[in-house]
Design a protein around this motif. Sequence first.
Motif, PDB file in Angstrom:
ATOM      1  N   VAL A   1       9.332   3.184 -11.777  1.00  0.00           N
ATOM      2  CA  VAL A   1       8.258   2.030 -11.569  1.00  0.00           C
ATOM      3  C   VAL A   1       8.786   1.072 -12.458  1.00  0.00           C
ATOM      4  O   VAL A   1       9.237   1.117 -13.832  1.00  0.00           O
ATOM      5  CB  VAL A   1       6.884   2.669 -12.095  1.00  0.00           C
ATOM      6  N   ARG A   2       8.697  -0.227 -12.242  1.00  0.00           N
ATOM      7  CA  ARG A   2       8.998  -1.262 -13.141  1.00  0.00           C
ATOM      8  C   ARG A   2       8.087  -1.472 -14.065  1.00  0.00           C
ATOM      9  O   ARG A   2       6.712  -1.351 -13.794  1.00  0.00           O
ATOM     10  CB  ARG A   2       9.226  -2.466 -12.357  1.00  0.00           C
ATOM     11  N   PHE A   3       8.694  -2.203 -15.480  1.00  0.00           N
ATOM     12  CA  PHE A   3       7.676  -2.187 -16.104  1.00  0.00           C
ATOM     13  C   PHE A   3       6.553  -3.316 -16.147  1.00  0.00           C
ATOM     14  O   PHE A   3       5.328  -3.271 -16.401  1.00  0.00           O
ATOM     15  CB  PHE A   3       8.121  -2.649 -17.692  1.00  0.00           C
ATOM     16  N   THR A   4       7.005  -4.285 -15.132  1.00  0.00           N
ATOM     17  CA  THR A   4       5.935  -5.217 -14.699  1.00  0.00           C
ATOM     18  C   THR A   4       4.834  -4.921 -14.008  1.00  0.00           C
ATOM     19  O   THR A   4       3.773  -5.222 -13.950  1.00  0.00           O
ATOM     20  CB  THR A   4       6.727  -6.384 -14.042  1.00  0.00           C
ATOM     21  N   THR A   5       5.403  -3.815 -12.970  1.00  0.00           N
ATOM     22  CA  THR A   5       4.214  -3.167 -12.107  1.00  0.00           C
ATOM     23  C   THR A   5       3.303  -2.332 -12.849  1.00  0.00           C
ATOM     24  O   THR A   5       2.019  -2.583 -12.544  1.00  0.00           O
ATOM     25  CB  THR A   5       5.221  -2.251 -10.910  1.00  0.00           C
TER      26      THR A   5
ATOM     27  N   MET B   1      -0.817  -3.057 -13.266  1.00  0.00           N
ATOM     28  CA  MET B   1      -1.721  -1.670 -13.026  1.00  0.00           C
ATOM     29  C   MET B   1      -2.626  -1.527 -14.342  1.00  0.00           C
ATOM     30  O   MET B   1      -3.767  -1.502 -13.979  1.00  0.00           O
ATOM     31  CB  MET B   1      -1.011  -0.619 -12.872  1.00  0.00           C
ATOM     32  N   CYS B   2      -2.059  -1.320 -15.538  1.00  0.00           N
ATOM     33  CA  CYS B   2      -2.817  -1.481 -16.618  1.00  0.00           C
ATOM     34  C   CYS B   2      -3.754  -2.738 -16.798  1.00  0.00           C
ATOM     35  O   CYS B   2      -4.937  -2.258 -17.139  1.00  0.00           O
ATOM     36  CB  CYS B   2      -1.921  -1.322 -18.116  1.00  0.00           C
ATOM     37  N   ALA B   3      -3.226  -3.812 -16.570  1.00  0.00           N
ATOM     38  CA  ALA B   3      -4.220  -4.976 -16.764  1.00  0.00           C
ATOM     39  C   ALA B   3      -5.225  -5.021 -15.842  1.00  0.00           C
ATOM     40  O   ALA B   3      -6.323  -5.263 -16.136  1.00  0.00           O
ATOM     41  CB  ALA B   3      -3.454  -6.394 -16.547  1.00  0.00           C
ATOM     42  N   ALA B   4      -5.092  -4.553 -14.504  1.00  0.00           N
ATOM     43  CA  ALA B   4      -5.951  -4.528 -13.378  1.00  0.00           C
ATOM     44  C   ALA B   4      -7.064  -3.556 -13.884  1.00  0.00           C
ATOM     45  O   ALA B   4      -8.234  -3.560 -13.463  1.00  0.00           O
ATOM     46  CB  ALA B   4      -5.439  -4.325 -12.114  1.00  0.00           C
ATOM     47  N   LEU B   5      -6.607  -2.422 -14.417  1.00  0.00           N
ATOM     48  CA  LEU B   5      -7.401  -1.229 -14.415  1.00  0.00           C
ATOM     49  C   LEU B   5      -7.934  -1.063 -16.115  1.00  0.00           C
ATOM     50  O   LEU B   5      -8.775  -0.384 -16.187  1.00  0.00           O
ATOM     51  CB  LEU B   5      -6.603  -0.042 -14.197  1.00  0.00           C
ATOM     52  N   GLU B   6      -7.462  -2.221 -16.896  1.00  0.00           N
ATOM     53  CA  GLU B   6      -7.986  -2.145 -18.183  1.00  0.00           C
ATOM     54  C   GLU B   6      -7.693  -0.746 -18.837  1.00  0.00           C
ATOM     55  O   GLU B   6      -8.528  -0.093 -19.275  1.00  0.00           O
ATOM     56  CB  GLU B   6      -9.558  -2.661 -18.407  1.00  0.00           C
ATOM     57  N   CYS B   7      -6.522  -0.180 -18.849  1.00  0.00           N
ATOM     58  CA  CYS B   7      -6.254   0.983 -19.165  1.00  0.00           C
ATOM     59  C   CYS B   7      -4.943   0.792 -19.914  1.00  0.00           C
ATOM     60  O   CYS B   7      -4.212  -0.165 -20.167  1.00  0.00           O
ATOM     61  CB  CYS B   7      -6.270   2.080 -18.221  1.00  0.00           C
ATOM     62  N   ARG B   8      -4.342   2.138 -20.381  1.00  0.00           N
ATOM     63  CA  ARG B   8      -2.883   2.089 -21.119  1.00  0.00           C
ATOM     64  C   ARG B   8      -2.120   2.920 -20.451  1.00  0.00           C
ATOM     65  O   ARG B   8      -2.574   3.665 -19.280  1.00  0.00           O
ATOM     66  CB  ARG B   8      -3.229   2.626 -22.440  1.00  0.00           C
ATOM     67  N   PRO B   9      -0.612   2.649 -20.202  1.00  0.00           N
ATOM     68  CA  PRO B   9       0.322   3.556 -19.597  1.00  0.00           C
ATOM     69  C   PRO B   9       0.030   4.992 -19.505  1.00  0.00           C
ATOM     70  O   PRO B   9       0.404   5.577 -18.352  1.00  0.00           O
ATOM     71  CB  PRO B   9       1.442   3.142 -19.891  1.00  0.00           C
ATOM     72  N   GLY B  10      -0.377   5.487 -20.508  1.00  0.00           N
ATOM     73  CA  GLY B  10      -0.472   7.159 -20.709  1.00  0.00           C
ATOM     74  C   GLY B  10      -1.752   7.504 -19.943  1.00  0.00           C
ATOM     75  O   GLY B  10      -1.718   8.687 -19.609  1.00  0.00           O
TER      76      GLY B  10
ATOM     77  N   GLU C   1       0.932  -1.203   0.069  1.00  0.00           N
ATOM     78  CA  GLU C   1      -0.030  -0.014   0.028  1.00  0.00           C
ATOM     79  C   GLU C   1       1.065   1.124   0.049  1.00  0.00           C
ATOM     80  O   GLU C   1       0.296   2.362  -0.455  1.00  0.00           O
ATOM     81  CB  GLU C   1      -0.885   0.036   1.168  1.00  0.00           C
ATOM     82  N   THR C   2       1.952   1.156   0.662  1.00  0.00           N
ATOM     83  CA  THR C   2       3.044   2.416   0.462  1.00  0.00           C
ATOM     84  C   THR C   2       3.331   2.560  -0.593  1.00  0.00           C
ATOM     85  O   THR C   2       3.378   3.786  -1.338  1.00  0.00           O
ATOM     86  CB  THR C   2       4.248   1.908   1.613  1.00  0.00           C
ATOM     87  N   GLN C   3       3.788   1.644  -1.356  1.00  0.00           N
ATOM     88  CA  GLN C   3       4.267   1.767  -2.897  1.00  0.00           C
ATOM     89  C   GLN C   3       3.216   2.461  -3.679  1.00  0.00           C
ATOM     90  O   GLN C   3       3.448   3.203  -4.543  1.00  0.00           O
ATOM     91  CB  GLN C   3       4.887   0.489  -3.450  1.00  0.00           C
ATOM     92  N   MET C   4       1.795   1.817  -3.503  1.00  0.00           N
ATOM     93  CA  MET C   4       0.788   2.418  -4.299  1.00  0.00           C
ATOM     94  C   MET C   4       0.665   3.947  -4.008  1.00  0.00           C
ATOM     95  O   MET C   4       0.375   4.637  -4.779  1.00  0.00           O
ATOM     96  CB  MET C   4      -0.364   1.551  -3.859  1.00  0.00           C
ATOM     97  N   SER C   5       0.578   4.166  -2.624  1.00  0.00           N
ATOM     98  CA  SER C   5       0.464   5.484  -2.211  1.00  0.00           C
ATOM     99  C   SER C   5       1.670   6.542  -2.821  1.00  0.00           C
ATOM    100  O   SER C   5       1.142   7.650  -3.338  1.00  0.00           O
ATOM    101  CB  SER C   5       0.743   5.826  -0.686  1.00  0.00           C
ATOM    102  N   LEU C   6       2.873   6.045  -2.985  1.00  0.00           N
ATOM    103  CA  LEU C   6       3.758   6.729  -3.404  1.00  0.00           C
ATOM    104  C   LEU C   6       3.608   7.128  -4.923  1.00  0.00           C
ATOM    105  O   LEU C   6       3.804   8.087  -5.596  1.00  0.00           O
ATOM    106  CB  LEU C   6       5.343   6.155  -3.248  1.00  0.00           C
ATOM    107  N   PHE C   7       3.222   5.909  -5.667  1.00  0.00           N
ATOM    108  CA  PHE C   7       3.026   6.040  -7.146  1.00  0.00           C
ATOM    109  C   PHE C   7       1.930   7.320  -7.199  1.00  0.00           C
ATOM    110  O   PHE C   7       1.800   8.180  -8.202  1.00  0.00           O
ATOM    111  CB  PHE C   7       2.513   4.644  -7.563  1.00  0.00           C
TER     112      PHE C   7
END
Length: 69
Positions: free
Chosen positions: A34-38, A42-51, A20-26
């Motif tokens: 941020v790692r590309f895997t992370t 995030m994009c997969a879970a939120l169904e979005c694109r990096p931009g 949760e700390t890493q998420m808060s910092l992001f």
Amino acid sequence: MLEQRGMTGKQLAARIGISETQMSLFRSGKVRGVRFTTLSAMCAALECRPGDLLDYDFAEADLPKGDGA
């Protein structure tokens, strides 16, 4: 993006396996990288694109020093 998906930062962090700390910092923009895997998770879970998650403001300090050769 979280609000659009009806998800909290805590839920997303748990879903993609980060603290949760890493998420808060992001979310606050205080991470230096941020790692590309992370980002992919995030994009997969939120169904979005990096931009949809990232923004960039030009800073001269981001350019490499030297002659560029």
